[in-house]
Design an enzyme around this catalytic site. Sequence first.
Site, PDB file in Angstrom:
ATOM      1  N   ASP A 118     -53.059 -10.653  10.821  1.00 45.23           N
ATOM      2  CA  ASP A 118     -53.532 -12.041  10.895  1.00 45.23           C
ATOM      3  C   ASP A 118     -52.410 -13.022  10.565  1.00 45.23           C
ATOM      4  O   ASP A 118     -52.472 -13.769   9.587  1.00 45.23           O
ATOM      5  CB  ASP A 118     -54.743 -12.261   9.983  1.00 45.23           C
ATOM      6  CG  ASP A 118     -56.053 -11.887  10.672  1.00 45.23           C
ATOM      7  OD1 ASP A 118     -56.001 -11.255  11.753  1.00 45.23           O
ATOM      8  OD2 ASP A 118     -57.120 -12.223  10.143  1.00 45.23           O
ATOM      9  N   HIS A 151     -56.940 -11.014  14.542  1.00 49.78           N
ATOM     10  CA  HIS A 151     -56.549 -12.214  15.299  1.00 49.78           C
ATOM     11  C   HIS A 151     -55.372 -11.961  16.236  1.00 49.78           C
ATOM     12  O   HIS A 151     -55.058 -12.833  17.054  1.00 49.78           O
ATOM     13  CB  HIS A 151     -56.221 -13.364  14.345  1.00 49.78           C
ATOM     14  CG  HIS A 151     -57.429 -14.115  13.890  1.00 49.78           C
ATOM     15  ND1 HIS A 151     -57.866 -15.269  14.490  1.00 49.78           N
ATOM     16  CD2 HIS A 151     -58.317 -13.858  12.897  1.00 49.78           C
ATOM     17  CE1 HIS A 151     -58.957 -15.698  13.887  1.00 49.78           C
ATOM     18  NE2 HIS A 151     -59.253 -14.857  12.916  1.00 49.78           N
ATOM     19  N   HIS A 281     -58.213  -9.473   5.441  1.00 49.24           N
ATOM     20  CA  HIS A 281     -59.347  -9.840   6.313  1.00 49.24           C
ATOM     21  C   HIS A 281     -60.351 -10.818   5.708  1.00 49.24           C
ATOM     22  O   HIS A 281     -61.075 -11.489   6.441  1.00 49.24           O
ATOM     23  CB  HIS A 281     -60.061  -8.559   6.755  1.00 49.24           C
ATOM     24  CG  HIS A 281     -60.976  -8.711   7.929  1.00 49.24           C
ATOM     25  ND1 HIS A 281     -60.689  -9.526   9.008  1.00 49.24           N
ATOM     26  CD2 HIS A 281     -62.187  -8.130   8.202  1.00 49.24           C
ATOM     27  CE1 HIS A 281     -61.675  -9.437   9.888  1.00 49.24           C
ATOM     28  NE2 HIS A 281     -62.589  -8.605   9.420  1.00 49.24           N
TER      29      HIS A 281
END
EC number: 3.1.3.16
Length: 521
Positions: A118, A151, A281
């Site tokens: 991410d 992502h 996360h």
Amino acid sequence: MSEPKAIDPKLSTTDRVVKAVPFPPSHRLTAKEVFDNDGKPRVDILKAHLMKEGRLEESVALRIITEGASILRQEKNLLDIDAPVTVCGDIHGQFFDLMKLFEVGGSPANTRYLFLGDYVDRGYFSIECVLYLWALKILYPKTLFLLRGNHECRHLTEYFTFKQECKIKYSERVYDACMDAFDCLPLAALMNQQFLCVHGGLSPEINTLDDIRKLDRFKEPPAYGPMCDILWSDPLEDFGNEKTQEHFTHNTVRGCSYFYSYPAVCDFLQHNNLLSILRAHEAQDAGYRMYRKSQTTGFPSLITIFSAPNYLDVYNNKAAVLKYENNVMNIRQFNCSPHPYWLPNFMDVFTWSLPFVGEKVTEMLVNVLNICSDDELGSEEDGFDGATAAARKEVIRNKIRAIGKMARVFSVLREESESVLTLKGLTPTGMLPSGVLSGGKQTLQSATVEAIEADEAIKGFSPQHKITSFEEAKGLDRINERMPPRRDAMPSDANLNSINKALASETNGTDSNGSNSSNIQ
């Protein structure tokens, strides 16, 4: 009752608080400036330039991304990493906080790093994060490691901000190169033969480490299955105090994948002879969370690490990195750093100021149409029969009403700009619902509250209300934690049966705070 504080006479109410903002460098760095004679990136020059919001020539950006991808492509699904190592969680485009992270965690020149994914979306400096981290990967391929997060995919980067950012700052070619590079990112790491490191967590289809090694990772992550679960799954909200006997239940927060339980984690650790699972996360108020300890080892069975401080500029959370050395785990927290301001969705100043200009223009149009009174209009229409005169009057009145409605829209946009931005952020498409602006201020505020309540966020929220706590921000942002709708979201019959079974045993528990210990031995 205390008296209100008087305004400091030394504080000017007419001068700007920030007198001037330095203009970003217009010069784009060339390959000769970024790479040395050995073809290695000059990361100090790159860092200094990106800190000023400078950009690179497109060919240079593409070279960094593709060379980094070629290194990532050679790595295994499951990396083997020795201690000492510093583990980092989500970054989410917060480049200036990433620079602070390296100050806290140590220079990449002499520190081994593992990032859990991410790197992009939500923050407005995602491409800077990618370029800098990929440059570090080229320079330190054996000591800086990057895993994939949920992502790092086409589906989410198109839905959120990264694709738009790439097109504004560079081009769609750079975005496509990033997507190809993201497909090369490893999925997990085995740290010191003791810790499994992933972005999200476990999967009912992954029982051994070999199951991770066998996955085909070089693709867009699917909407279900083991690869999806590694990136998307979460621990149960009442992890360690479950009210269900199921190891895996449907993840209602994400809209995909699973919640996994404390027994599921303990069974996996025991079966694979591991000490704990490290993952990211989920935003954490303290930057990290340590969950219930394993009964066999006395060590936290699960640890979440989050490295984006004051996430989205509203969470007010701390960030943290985890340093593991000599069998001692040390958590280092840090706060957010100042960063340049971007208007929402990379809006330019002309688009931002349009409501102010539009309101004045429509005011002038209304005044022009209202220049004649009803008596004057009636006297001018004596030459027409009654039906024609009435029709002409109605046409003029309709024009005035239309312009008046437009004026109200621009007035609402000007007066309620913060409410508009709040509502845009709460809708999956980033667009306002039809008819909201023309309905006026009350309609806008009602729509904002309805959008929040529709996602089970904090009730009674007002657009004028300032977010003051981590839990409040997390509740309001909950809609953005879900996987956006996609065509391949329907699982196979076999997987559907297991999901239906999981849904039948779903629970809604209340989370309890994990251990706040900063050192574990």
